[in-house]
Design a protein around this motif. Structure first.
Motif, PDB file in Angstrom:
ATOM      1  N   GLU A 238       0.809  -1.214   0.000  1.00 36.03           N
ATOM      2  CA  GLU A 238       0.000   0.000   0.000  1.00 36.03           C
ATOM      3  C   GLU A 238       0.851   1.278   0.000  1.00 36.03           C
ATOM      4  N   LYS A 239       2.146   1.133  -0.262  1.00 38.75           N
ATOM      5  CA  LYS A 239       3.029   2.290  -0.351  1.00 38.75           C
ATOM      6  C   LYS A 239       3.381   2.533  -1.813  1.00 38.75           C
TER       7      LYS A 239
ATOM      8  N   THR B  39       4.331  -8.589  -3.685  1.00 38.87           N
ATOM      9  CA  THR B  39       3.117  -8.453  -4.489  1.00 38.87           C
ATOM     10  C   THR B  39       2.859  -6.968  -4.739  1.00 38.87           C
ATOM     11  N   TYR B  40       2.602  -6.630  -5.996  1.00 36.93           N
ATOM     12  CA  TYR B  40       2.419  -5.233  -6.411  1.00 36.93           C
ATOM     13  C   TYR B  40       0.996  -5.008  -6.910  1.00 36.93           C
ATOM     14  N   THR B  41       0.568  -3.749  -6.830  1.00 33.84           N
ATOM     15  CA  THR B  41      -0.707  -3.332  -7.413  1.00 33.84           C
ATOM     16  C   THR B  41      -0.445  -2.179  -8.370  1.00 33.84           C
TER      17      THR B  41
ATOM     18  N   ILE C 296      -4.492  -3.926 -11.326  1.00 41.61           N
ATOM     19  CA  ILE C 296      -3.904  -5.252 -11.519  1.00 41.61           C
ATOM     20  C   ILE C 296      -3.006  -5.544 -10.320  1.00 41.61           C
ATOM     21  N   THR C 297      -3.290  -6.626  -9.613  1.00 38.43           N
ATOM     22  CA  THR C 297      -2.438  -7.087  -8.523  1.00 38.43           C
ATOM     23  C   THR C 297      -1.649  -8.289  -9.027  1.00 38.43           C
ATOM     24  N   PHE C 298      -0.327  -8.259  -8.877  1.00 36.46           N
ATOM     25  CA  PHE C 298       0.496  -9.291  -9.504  1.00 36.46           C
ATOM     26  C   PHE C 298       1.788  -9.517  -8.731  1.00 36.46           C
ATOM     27  N   ARG C 299       2.456 -10.601  -9.083  1.00 36.42           N
ATOM     28  CA  ARG C 299       3.814 -10.856  -8.627  1.00 36.42           C
ATOM     29  C   ARG C 299       4.575 -11.510  -9.773  1.00 36.42           C
TER      30      ARG C 299
ATOM     31  N   ILE D 266       2.459 -13.391 -12.728  1.00 35.87           N
ATOM     32  CA  ILE D 266       1.331 -14.086 -12.094  1.00 35.87           C
ATOM     33  C   ILE D 266       0.345 -13.046 -11.588  1.00 35.87           C
ATOM     34  N   GLU D 267      -0.840 -13.010 -12.189  1.00 40.35           N
ATOM     35  CA  GLU D 267      -1.841 -12.033 -11.783  1.00 40.35           C
ATOM     36  C   GLU D 267      -2.723 -12.612 -10.693  1.00 40.35           C
TER      37      GLU D 267
END
Length: 268
Positions: A83-84, A114-116, A132-135, A146-147
């Motif tokens: 969330e940063k 994990t990124y957004t 999009i949330t992914f790693r 990987i979404e």
């Protein structure tokens, strides 16, 4: 770097002026020890290692939905982890933007990678895509995108070039008008055709505005009448970001005198 797990409990011993270090727990964390004197003060040094987190680069290309040839400039993205805010970028004339030195995901490591990805502003005339949330994980020597978000609106394609994920993302036009020859249809598209769009949600016709409240079109005078016009491009089309509503589009100038624009009014 990954945080070094575990704790070290130790004692400093003085045996007739000879100092030494006794490790009570956490020996596996320490690589080596050394004793020395600094300005006459006995100093015991612990050498410990941190493991570097593997990284990757994210290269994004923005295109129009189902149209690889239309590259979209002006898409503003923000990238978050925990969330940063990690970074912010805007697509250029080639539809490109990138984020560098992001952290890969590794199974069993106590680290959130994990990124957004959030589209803060869509290109003019297009709708904003959902988050999009992914790693990104190294699987048998190959990076995988990987979404984790379940709100996929359109297929996403990517390729891996060395340590870079090249991701293609699409935007749907909020409104697109394509002008064609009345007889030859799609075979002949008509550039330089001017339209004016009015909102008719109420009894009063008012110039159309975009989702930010700005009047769409360029102010000009045609046949002594003042309009806010939208003009088809070399491919006979234009896109515009319209707010939700009921509209009327009127053709006010054809690209040639051979075309009859009488009653060229469209409701949508």
């Amino acid at each position: 770097y990954y945080t070094k797990a575990g704790e070290i409990k130790f004692q400093i011993l003085n045996n007739n002026g000879n100092y030494s270090l006794k490790i009570n727990s956490g020996e596996d964390i320490i690589k080596s020890t050394e004793s020395t004197y600094t300005n006459g003060i006995p100093t015991l040094i612990l050498y410990m290692e941190n493991e570097r987190i593997p990284t990757f680069n994210l290269d994004i290309t923005k295109i129009e939905k189902d149209n690889l040839e239309v590259l979209l400039q002006g898409a503003k993205f923000r990238l978050y982890r925990d969330e940063k805010l990690v970074g912010e970028a805007i697509s250029n004339e080639q539809g490109k933007l990138e984020f560098k030195n992001l952290y890969q995901y590794e199974e069993g490591k106590d680290f959130n990678s994990t990124y957004t990805l959030t589209e803060a502003e869509a290109p003019n005339g297009y709708t904003t895509m959902k988050d999009i949330t992914f790693r990104v994980q190294n699987v048998d020597g190959i990076l995988k995108f990987i979404e984790e978000s379940n709100n996929i609106e359109s297929p996403r394609s990517y390729e891996v070039v060395e340590n870079t994920i090249k991701l293609v993302l699409e935007n749907s036009p909020s409104f697109k008008l394509i002008k064609v020859d009345g007889e030859k249809k799609e075979e002949v598209r008509l550039p330089n055709t001017k339209f004016v769009i009015y909102n008719i949600d109420t009894d009063e016709e008012v110039p159309a505005v975009d989702s930010k409240g700005n009047i769409v079109g360029i102010k000009e005078t045609i046949d002594r009448n003042e309009y806010y016009t939208l003009t088809t491009d070399s491919n006979g089309e234009f896109t515009v970001d319209l707010a939700e509503g009921f509209y009327k589009a009127i053709e006010v100038k054809a690209n040639s005198e051979k075309f009859d624009i009488t009653n060229q009014t469209y409701y949508f």
